[in-house]
Design a protein around this motif. Sequence first.
Motif, PDB file in Angstrom:
ATOM      1  N   LEU A  13       0.956  -0.759  -0.183  1.00 33.56           N
ATOM      2  CA  LEU A  13      -0.202  -0.200   0.217  1.00 33.56           C
ATOM      3  C   LEU A  13       1.018   1.327   0.285  1.00 33.56           C
ATOM      4  N   ARG A  14       2.001   1.277   0.607  1.00 30.07           N
ATOM      5  CA  ARG A  14       2.715   2.564   1.178  1.00 30.07           C
ATOM      6  C   ARG A  14       3.321   2.713  -0.402  1.00 30.07           C
ATOM      7  N   GLU A  15       3.619   1.520  -1.205  1.00 27.98           N
ATOM      8  CA  GLU A  15       3.594   2.341  -2.850  1.00 27.98           C
ATOM      9  C   GLU A  15       2.627   2.770  -3.189  1.00 27.98           C
ATOM     10  N   THR A  16       1.648   1.788  -3.390  1.00 28.03           N
ATOM     11  CA  THR A  16       0.342   3.397  -4.326  1.00 28.03           C
ATOM     12  C   THR A  16       0.169   4.477  -3.643  1.00 28.03           C
ATOM     13  N   ILE A  17       0.665   4.311  -2.461  1.00 27.55           N
ATOM     14  CA  ILE A  17       0.355   6.300  -1.724  1.00 27.55           C
ATOM     15  C   ILE A  17       1.624   7.476  -2.599  1.00 27.55           C
ATOM     16  N   MET A  34      -3.520   1.046   7.030  1.00 24.38           N
ATOM     17  CA  MET A  34      -2.682   0.879   6.820  1.00 24.38           C
ATOM     18  C   MET A  34      -2.056  -0.409   6.893  1.00 24.38           C
ATOM     19  N   ASN A  35      -2.874  -1.585   8.115  1.00 32.38           N
ATOM     20  CA  ASN A  35      -2.348  -2.375   8.128  1.00 32.38           C
ATOM     21  C   ASN A  35      -3.700  -3.849   7.969  1.00 32.38           C
ATOM     22  N   PRO A  36      -3.017  -4.325   7.486  1.00 33.98           N
ATOM     23  CA  PRO A  36      -3.851  -5.693   6.346  1.00 33.98           C
ATOM     24  C   PRO A  36      -4.560  -6.680   8.095  1.00 33.98           C
ATOM     25  N   GLY A  60     -10.334   5.245  -0.211  1.00 36.47           N
ATOM     26  CA  GLY A  60      -8.978   5.712   0.149  1.00 36.47           C
ATOM     27  C   GLY A  60      -7.895   5.179  -1.240  1.00 36.47           C
ATOM     28  N   PRO A  61      -6.319   5.150  -0.776  1.00 29.44           N
ATOM     29  CA  PRO A  61      -5.913   3.591  -0.727  1.00 29.44           C
ATOM     30  C   PRO A  61      -6.093   3.139  -1.169  1.00 29.44           C
ATOM     31  N   GLY A  62      -6.852   2.321  -0.761  1.00 32.06           N
ATOM     32  CA  GLY A  62      -7.520   1.042  -0.792  1.00 32.06           C
ATOM     33  C   GLY A  62      -7.404  -0.109  -0.057  1.00 32.06           C
ATOM     34  N   ARG A  84      -7.959  11.400  -6.900  1.00 32.59           N
ATOM     35  CA  ARG A  84      -6.311  10.943  -6.790  1.00 32.59           C
ATOM     36  C   ARG A  84      -6.758   9.240  -6.580  1.00 32.59           C
ATOM     37  N   CYS A  85      -7.696   9.212  -5.165  1.00 28.28           N
ATOM     38  CA  CYS A  85      -7.465   7.844  -4.625  1.00 28.28           C
ATOM     39  C   CYS A  85      -8.440   7.375  -6.266  1.00 28.28           C
TER      40      CYS A  85
END
Length: 288
Positions: A13-17, A34-36, A60-62, A84-85
């Motif tokens: 996710l951090r890469e997508t963000i 952020m925590n799956p 959001g980012p998903g 953006r999202c």
Amino acid sequence: MTPAELISTLPPLRETIQAHGLLAKKSLGQNFLMNPSVTDHIARSAGNLSEGTVIEVGPGPGALTRSILGAGAARLVALEKDERCVAALAELSAKFPDNFSVQSQDALTFDYASLGASPIRIIANLPYNVATPLLIGWLKLISTKTVPIAGMTLMFQKEVADRITAAPGSKKFGRLGIISQWLCDTWKVCDLPPEAFTPAPKVHSSVVGFKPLDKPRFEARMEDLEALTAAAFGQRRKMLRQSLKSLEVPIAELLESAGINGELRGEALTIDDFGRLAQAVERLRKQS
Ligand code: SAM
């Protein structure tokens, strides 16, 4: 591949963000999970997702979106206001072309009836600045049976979640608890500290589950209940025979017809007491 295996092929996710420059915007209530293991827990608590339609508000980012799809959602429609999202979720749509779509929409004005007749479950880490109007809007859809909402699993700031699930007699009991519990069974799924989000909000958060009842706890119109609870709790310290005067119906008749002691305060009443009061308000308004 299973849905969970497909999810595991996505970049972290951090890469997508980072790739989409998703700096959180305060104006859109953006505090990302952020925590799956947290988002998996929320998605699993939402019940059987393999039938009907899931609506996620503000993906959001998903992170939660990934968990909902990983849990085997038959159809997921995500409503997101931030373009953006929407763009950041393209990769996820490409992996789930048959059952996931993201729409550039404002959830406050979206036409939920346009999704068809299949049962709908709403799952969301809500933007806190519009969480209450969103909830009231969905409760209205439940009360009028305009949209077949089968369940809702929603993140609120903890103080709002406490009010939704408050029992009569509690200081937190009021409009949100009465209207929610009139229509639904409600329960706390979990509490989360600020550090569970990026950026960390100033408040603690809680997830609340809602299961609409087959029939509301009593017959009433939502607008009467809203007016009644606004009057009873707008001036919490006043006795009901004083605070309910703003409803502009004969106060003595109202209290007598509902069998309520006017010296009590709103928080001392049960949900059924409010039901009898709402019915009496409707009767008295029709008579006048
Ligand atoms: N679901 C993501 C997560 O858990 O990490 C993001 C949750 S964040 C608290 C709220 C999201 O709702 C943001 O993505 C924001 O852009 C979106 N949002 C804010 N207002 C909205 C509205 N009126 N309609 C749809 N989405 C909205």
